[in-house]
Design a protein around this motif. Structure first.
Motif, PDB file in Angstrom:
ATOM      1  N   MET A  54       0.946  -1.102   0.118  1.00 18.54           N
ATOM      2  CA  MET A  54      -0.058  -0.169   0.068  1.00 18.54           C
ATOM      3  C   MET A  54       0.947   1.174   0.040  1.00 18.54           C
ATOM      4  O   MET A  54       0.690   2.219  -0.882  1.00 18.54           O
ATOM      5  CB  MET A  54      -1.002  -0.090   1.237  1.00 18.54           C
ATOM      6  CG  MET A  54      -1.659   1.206   1.466  1.00 18.54           C
ATOM      7  SD  MET A  54      -2.715   1.319   3.072  1.00 18.54           S
ATOM      8  CE  MET A  54      -1.341   1.560   4.168  1.00 18.54           C
ATOM      9  N   LEU A  55       1.776   1.283   0.621  1.00 23.15           N
ATOM     10  CA  LEU A  55       2.750   2.515   1.034  1.00 23.15           C
ATOM     11  C   LEU A  55       3.586   2.546  -0.356  1.00 23.15           C
ATOM     12  O   LEU A  55       3.633   3.665  -0.853  1.00 23.15           O
ATOM     13  CB  LEU A  55       3.726   2.320   2.056  1.00 23.15           C
ATOM     14  CG  LEU A  55       3.009   2.347   3.403  1.00 23.15           C
ATOM     15  CD1 LEU A  55       4.147   2.095   4.632  1.00 23.15           C
ATOM     16  CD2 LEU A  55       2.355   3.596   3.852  1.00 23.15           C
ATOM     17  N   GLU A  56       4.082   1.446  -0.864  1.00 25.57           N
ATOM     18  CA  GLU A  56       4.738   1.677  -2.476  1.00 25.57           C
ATOM     19  C   GLU A  56       3.934   2.289  -3.429  1.00 25.57           C
ATOM     20  O   GLU A  56       4.200   3.112  -3.960  1.00 25.57           O
ATOM     21  CB  GLU A  56       4.886   0.358  -2.644  1.00 25.57           C
ATOM     22  CG  GLU A  56       5.665   0.234  -4.027  1.00 25.57           C
ATOM     23  CD  GLU A  56       6.009  -1.189  -4.624  1.00 25.57           C
ATOM     24  OE1 GLU A  56       7.189  -1.359  -5.043  1.00 25.57           O
ATOM     25  OE2 GLU A  56       5.684  -2.230  -4.080  1.00 25.57           O
ATOM     26  N   ARG A  57       2.507   2.059  -3.392  1.00 24.81           N
ATOM     27  CA  ARG A  57       1.801   2.561  -4.446  1.00 24.81           C
ATOM     28  C   ARG A  57       1.590   4.039  -4.271  1.00 24.81           C
ATOM     29  O   ARG A  57       1.601   5.128  -5.043  1.00 24.81           O
ATOM     30  CB  ARG A  57       0.407   1.866  -4.353  1.00 24.81           C
ATOM     31  CG  ARG A  57       0.193   0.568  -4.693  1.00 24.81           C
ATOM     32  CD  ARG A  57      -1.078  -0.255  -4.746  1.00 24.81           C
ATOM     33  NE  ARG A  57      -1.044  -1.546  -4.802  1.00 24.81           N
ATOM     34  CZ  ARG A  57      -1.355  -2.313  -3.771  1.00 24.81           C
ATOM     35  NH1 ARG A  57      -1.611  -1.887  -2.647  1.00 24.81           N
ATOM     36  NH2 ARG A  57      -1.242  -4.001  -3.939  1.00 24.81           N
ATOM     37  N   ALA A  58       1.633   4.478  -3.054  1.00 25.24           N
ATOM     38  CA  ALA A  58       1.253   6.013  -2.742  1.00 25.24           C
ATOM     39  C   ALA A  58       2.598   6.763  -2.723  1.00 25.24           C
ATOM     40  O   ALA A  58       2.734   7.837  -2.877  1.00 25.24           O
ATOM     41  CB  ALA A  58       0.776   6.137  -1.053  1.00 25.24           C
ATOM     42  N   TYR A  59       3.745   6.171  -2.207  1.00 23.56           N
ATOM     43  CA  TYR A  59       4.895   7.001  -2.027  1.00 23.56           C
ATOM     44  C   TYR A  59       6.304   6.379  -2.651  1.00 23.56           C
ATOM     45  O   TYR A  59       7.200   7.125  -2.530  1.00 23.56           O
ATOM     46  CB  TYR A  59       5.238   6.882  -0.588  1.00 23.56           C
ATOM     47  CG  TYR A  59       4.212   7.448   0.294  1.00 23.56           C
ATOM     48  CD1 TYR A  59       3.732   8.687   0.186  1.00 23.56           C
ATOM     49  CD2 TYR A  59       3.591   6.530   1.196  1.00 23.56           C
ATOM     50  CE1 TYR A  59       2.502   9.150   0.900  1.00 23.56           C
ATOM     51  CE2 TYR A  59       2.233   6.989   1.899  1.00 23.56           C
ATOM     52  CZ  TYR A  59       2.137   8.537   1.687  1.00 23.56           C
ATOM     53  OH  TYR A  59       0.933   8.888   2.370  1.00 23.56           O
TER      54      TYR A  59
ATOM     55  N   GLY B 259     -13.237   5.691  -8.117  1.00 25.59           N
ATOM     56  CA  GLY B 259     -12.167   6.742  -8.542  1.00 25.59           C
ATOM     57  C   GLY B 259     -11.194   7.305  -7.409  1.00 25.59           C
ATOM     58  O   GLY B 259     -10.447   8.053  -7.408  1.00 25.59           O
ATOM     59  N   SER B 260     -11.641   6.755  -6.208  1.00 24.05           N
ATOM     60  CA  SER B 260     -10.642   7.376  -4.895  1.00 24.05           C
ATOM     61  C   SER B 260      -9.394   6.739  -5.074  1.00 24.05           C
ATOM     62  O   SER B 260      -8.905   5.846  -5.566  1.00 24.05           O
ATOM     63  CB  SER B 260     -11.399   6.568  -3.732  1.00 24.05           C
ATOM     64  OG  SER B 260     -10.746   6.651  -2.533  1.00 24.05           O
ATOM     65  N   LYS B 261      -8.527   7.685  -4.750  1.00 23.49           N
ATOM     66  CA  LYS B 261      -7.043   7.507  -4.579  1.00 23.49           C
ATOM     67  C   LYS B 261      -6.624   7.699  -3.251  1.00 23.49           C
ATOM     68  O   LYS B 261      -5.289   7.864  -3.004  1.00 23.49           O
ATOM     69  CB  LYS B 261      -6.228   8.514  -5.262  1.00 23.49           C
ATOM     70  CG  LYS B 261      -6.753   8.338  -6.904  1.00 23.49           C
ATOM     71  CD  LYS B 261      -6.097   9.524  -7.752  1.00 23.49           C
ATOM     72  CE  LYS B 261      -4.689   9.255  -8.101  1.00 23.49           C
ATOM     73  NZ  LYS B 261      -4.413   8.094  -9.061  1.00 23.49           N
TER      74      LYS B 261
ATOM     75  N   TYR C  48      -0.912   5.479 -10.157  1.00 22.57           N
ATOM     76  CA  TYR C  48      -0.915   5.430  -8.545  1.00 22.57           C
ATOM     77  C   TYR C  48      -0.295   6.959  -8.445  1.00 22.57           C
ATOM     78  O   TYR C  48      -0.462   7.229  -6.962  1.00 22.57           O
ATOM     79  CB  TYR C  48       0.057   4.496  -8.176  1.00 22.57           C
ATOM     80  CG  TYR C  48      -0.664   3.063  -8.033  1.00 22.57           C
ATOM     81  CD1 TYR C  48      -1.684   2.753  -7.601  1.00 22.57           C
ATOM     82  CD2 TYR C  48       0.064   1.957  -8.787  1.00 22.57           C
ATOM     83  CE1 TYR C  48      -2.308   1.611  -7.348  1.00 22.57           C
ATOM     84  CE2 TYR C  48      -0.584   0.816  -8.837  1.00 22.57           C
ATOM     85  CZ  TYR C  48      -1.617   0.658  -8.076  1.00 22.57           C
ATOM     86  OH  TYR C  48      -2.192  -0.580  -8.082  1.00 22.57           O
ATOM     87  N   ILE C  49      -0.069   7.716  -9.281  1.00 24.66           N
ATOM     88  CA  ILE C  49       0.423   9.114  -8.701  1.00 24.66           C
ATOM     89  C   ILE C  49      -0.677  10.001  -8.065  1.00 24.66           C
ATOM     90  O   ILE C  49      -1.790   9.860  -8.687  1.00 24.66           O
ATOM     91  CB  ILE C  49       1.090   9.988 -10.080  1.00 24.66           C
ATOM     92  CG1 ILE C  49       2.418   9.216 -10.687  1.00 24.66           C
ATOM     93  CG2 ILE C  49       1.264  11.273  -9.670  1.00 24.66           C
ATOM     94  CD1 ILE C  49       2.739  10.020 -11.967  1.00 24.66           C
ATOM     95  N   GLY C  50      -0.556  10.488  -7.078  1.00 24.99           N
ATOM     96  CA  GLY C  50      -1.790  11.175  -6.358  1.00 24.99           C
ATOM     97  C   GLY C  50      -2.328  10.396  -5.402  1.00 24.99           C
ATOM     98  O   GLY C  50      -3.127  11.000  -4.589  1.00 24.99           O
ATOM     99  N   THR C  51      -1.978   9.135  -4.940  1.00 25.47           N
ATOM    100  CA  THR C  51      -2.465   8.128  -4.281  1.00 25.47           C
ATOM    101  C   THR C  51      -1.886   8.669  -2.687  1.00 25.47           C
ATOM    102  O   THR C  51      -1.057   9.008  -2.553  1.00 25.47           O
ATOM    103  CB  THR C  51      -1.946   6.891  -4.422  1.00 25.47           C
ATOM    104  OG1 THR C  51      -2.660   6.313  -5.650  1.00 25.47           O
ATOM    105  CG2 THR C  51      -2.439   5.834  -3.229  1.00 25.47           C
ATOM    106  N   THR C  52      -2.893   8.583  -1.767  1.00 27.99           N
ATOM    107  CA  THR C  52      -2.796   9.055  -0.370  1.00 27.99           C
ATOM    108  C   THR C  52      -2.967   8.091   0.446  1.00 27.99           C
ATOM    109  O   THR C  52      -3.827   7.250   0.309  1.00 27.99           O
ATOM    110  CB  THR C  52      -3.351  10.444   0.129  1.00 27.99           C
ATOM    111  OG1 THR C  52      -4.569  10.153  -0.423  1.00 27.99           O
ATOM    112  CG2 THR C  52      -2.912  11.666  -1.072  1.00 27.99           C
TER     113      THR C  52
END
Length: 212
Positions: A48-53, A107-109, A64-68
């Motif tokens: 999960m953290l990888e996708r966001a950061y 559409g949630s990120k 995944y850019i913009g994922t929080t």
């Protein structure tokens, strides 16, 4: 919230920082020395953290850019305390079910307790639009130079189903839209008793848009 600030606020010491933001406040208990791997619970959090950061992840998968991530979930301990309450968590550990952030809210990120659910790969694949790799036509549509018409098809249970030939891309998309939304409902019913009720109801009302 940066990991250093999180650690300061929560008194987490000697935590291992993951992707510069995550605090592994469970320490070495997440490492299975005999098997030389991290626990499945840890990998779920790490992915999960990888996708966001992770910049490398964003380069490979720009969607995944913009994922929080909910700041609370920067703590591995807090993350597991929350997600263990979500229906399907046991299957994530034993059957590879995936943590999804955009079924309950299309559409949630954002990864959080309110937006996430666990679903089998069959559902996650079904709602993935592959927009980044698609051509100039709407989802599910391609042009047949031989017939000089627009055609649509839908993959059902790993088999392509031809939906017909149409004079315009929009007509072809509408056929795809109906077939895809019907198939999503079929799969939702298949997993009704196994998935989070929030996910089930979201799938029943899930819509495919021409802009997807």
């Amino acid at each position: 919230m940066k990991a250093v600030q999180f650690i300061k606020d929560h008194g987490v010491e000697k935590a291992r920082l993951v992707f510069g933001v995550g605090a592994n406040d469970l320490g070495r208990s997440t490492w299975l020395a005999a098997e030389k791997r991290h626990t499945t619970e840890y990998k779920l959090w790490q992915n999960m953290l990888e996708r966001a950061y992770s910049q490398k992840c964003h380069e490979r998968k720009p969607t995944y850019i913009g994922t929080t991530v909910d700041p609370k979930w920067l703590s591995l301990k807090a993350f597991l305390e929350d997600v263990s309450k979500i229906k399907g968590f046991d299957k994530a550990l034993t059957e590879g079910w995936q943590l999804d952030k955009d079924i309950i809210s299309k559409g949630s990120k954002h990864y959080s307790l309110d937006t996430c659910c666990f679903v089998p790969k069959a559902i996650n694949v079904l709602i993935t639009n592959s927009k980044a790799s698609r051509g100039k036509y709407p989802i599910g549509v391609f042009y047949s130079s031989r017939d000089k018409k627009y055609q649509s098809c839908l993959k059902i249970d790993n088999k392509n189903k031809f939906l017909g030939s149409f004079p315009t891309p929009t007509d072809a998309f509408m056929a795809y839209k109906k077939a895809k939304e019907d198939q999503i409902k079929v799969v939702a019913e298949r997993y009704k008793d196994q998935i989070d009720p929030r996910a089930y109801h979201a799938l029943l009302s899930f819509t495919i848009e021409i802009t997807d």
